[in-house]
Design an enzyme around this catalytic site. Sequence first.
Site, short mmCIF file in Angstrom:
data_model
loop_
_atom_site.label_atom_id
_atom_site.label_comp_id
_atom_site.label_asym_id
_atom_site.label_seq_id
_atom_site.Cartn_x
_atom_site.Cartn_y
_atom_site.Cartn_z
N TYR A 1 -22.49 -32.32 -83.56
CA TYR A 1 -22.95 -31.98 -82.22
C TYR A 1 -21.82 -31.72 -81.23
O TYR A 1 -22.01 -31.04 -80.24
CB TYR A 1 -23.84 -33.09 -81.67
CG TYR A 1 -25.17 -33.16 -82.35
CD1 TYR A 1 -26.24 -32.39 -81.90
CD2 TYR A 1 -25.36 -33.96 -83.46
CE1 TYR A 1 -27.47 -32.42 -82.55
CE2 TYR A 1 -26.58 -34.01 -84.11
CZ TYR A 1 -27.63 -33.24 -83.65
OH TYR A 1 -28.83 -33.27 -84.29
N ASP B 1 -22.87 -45.98 -88.19
CA ASP B 1 -21.93 -45.07 -88.86
C ASP B 1 -20.58 -45.76 -89.05
O ASP B 1 -19.53 -45.20 -88.71
CB ASP B 1 -21.77 -43.79 -88.03
CG ASP B 1 -21.20 -42.63 -88.83
OD1 ASP B 1 -21.27 -42.66 -90.07
OD2 ASP B 1 -20.68 -41.68 -88.20
N LYS C 1 -15.42 -35.44 -75.09
CA LYS C 1 -16.31 -34.80 -76.06
C LYS C 1 -17.10 -33.70 -75.37
O LYS C 1 -17.59 -33.87 -74.26
CB LYS C 1 -17.24 -35.83 -76.71
CG LYS C 1 -16.56 -36.62 -77.81
CD LYS C 1 -17.56 -37.28 -78.74
CE LYS C 1 -16.85 -37.97 -79.90
NZ LYS C 1 -17.80 -38.65 -80.81
N GLY D 1 -11.23 -33.71 -83.40
CA GLY D 1 -12.33 -33.76 -84.34
C GLY D 1 -13.46 -32.81 -83.96
O GLY D 1 -13.63 -32.48 -82.78
N GLY E 1 -17.57 -32.56 -84.88
CA GLY E 1 -18.72 -33.14 -85.55
C GLY E 1 -19.92 -32.22 -85.49
O GLY E 1 -19.82 -31.06 -85.08
#
Length: 278
Positions: free
Chosen positions: A41, A154, A59, A37, A39
């Site tokens: 940031y 979210d 991440k 993924g 995103g």
Amino acid sequence: MNSLIRPVRKLYQFFVDNPIDAGEIIANRYKVNRVIGMGSYGIAYECNKLDTNKRVAIKQLRPSKRKNKKDLNLFYNEAFVLSKLNHKAIPNLHERFSFNGDFFYSMDFMEGENLEDLLFEKRQQFDENESLQLLRKLVGLVGYLHSQGIVHGDLRIPNVILQNNHPFLIDFGLAINSGISFAHAREGGKEEDKRYLWQNDYFDLGDLLLFLLYSSYPAKSRKALPWTEELSLHPLTTHLLRRLLGIGEKYSNTQQILRDMDSIFADEKFKNIGFEGK
């Protein structure tokens, strides 16, 4: 001026924010399997930890944002929130680290299938009972978060992973550490703030429930109608949805939501129309 800056920024990000290739090694201890993924940031990877061969999620802060302290703080917000939580349906934080000038953190890789993919790619259908059963489990997870003073912020279908019909929550990048636990709220602390923040999660739960219910809805008309007219639901399910979405009296806590759901499952009319309930 802003209209000129935005395209330049996008072009800069296009050239700078290149994901790490599969097979590359991060910080001498994580081998990248694939990108899972990208995103606002961060960039998320599925990796293997070299010393244990265990799959983990990593991440990375987008390189284009690493010089901005505010962006770095927002990126690490998820790591901070996860460090406060301990639940089998929520990723555990492993570590924060930097490598070659970039910033990373690692956490559990959550096995299962993304709810968004199940609904829109695999076309999986959920009837009213199945939708409510899944929602009940999610309400339990949200109740745990709120008891720890955390608002997810979210709760969308891409952020729910299903594994053997059990939901897992991911992506806490927009989570808020409200500092308002349920116990504190019961003592009268920051009541209005608590209700406002928690109801954002309740609204998201209502929106998520609509996605589930519409998965088995046979479109009969091209004319767009409100869900109250399109969906044939048990009256108590409609009542639940209206409260979650803030149309009716808003919920103050997850205990109220669970009580209303128990009323649906216990109602004989619900059982008589082919749903098993609890």
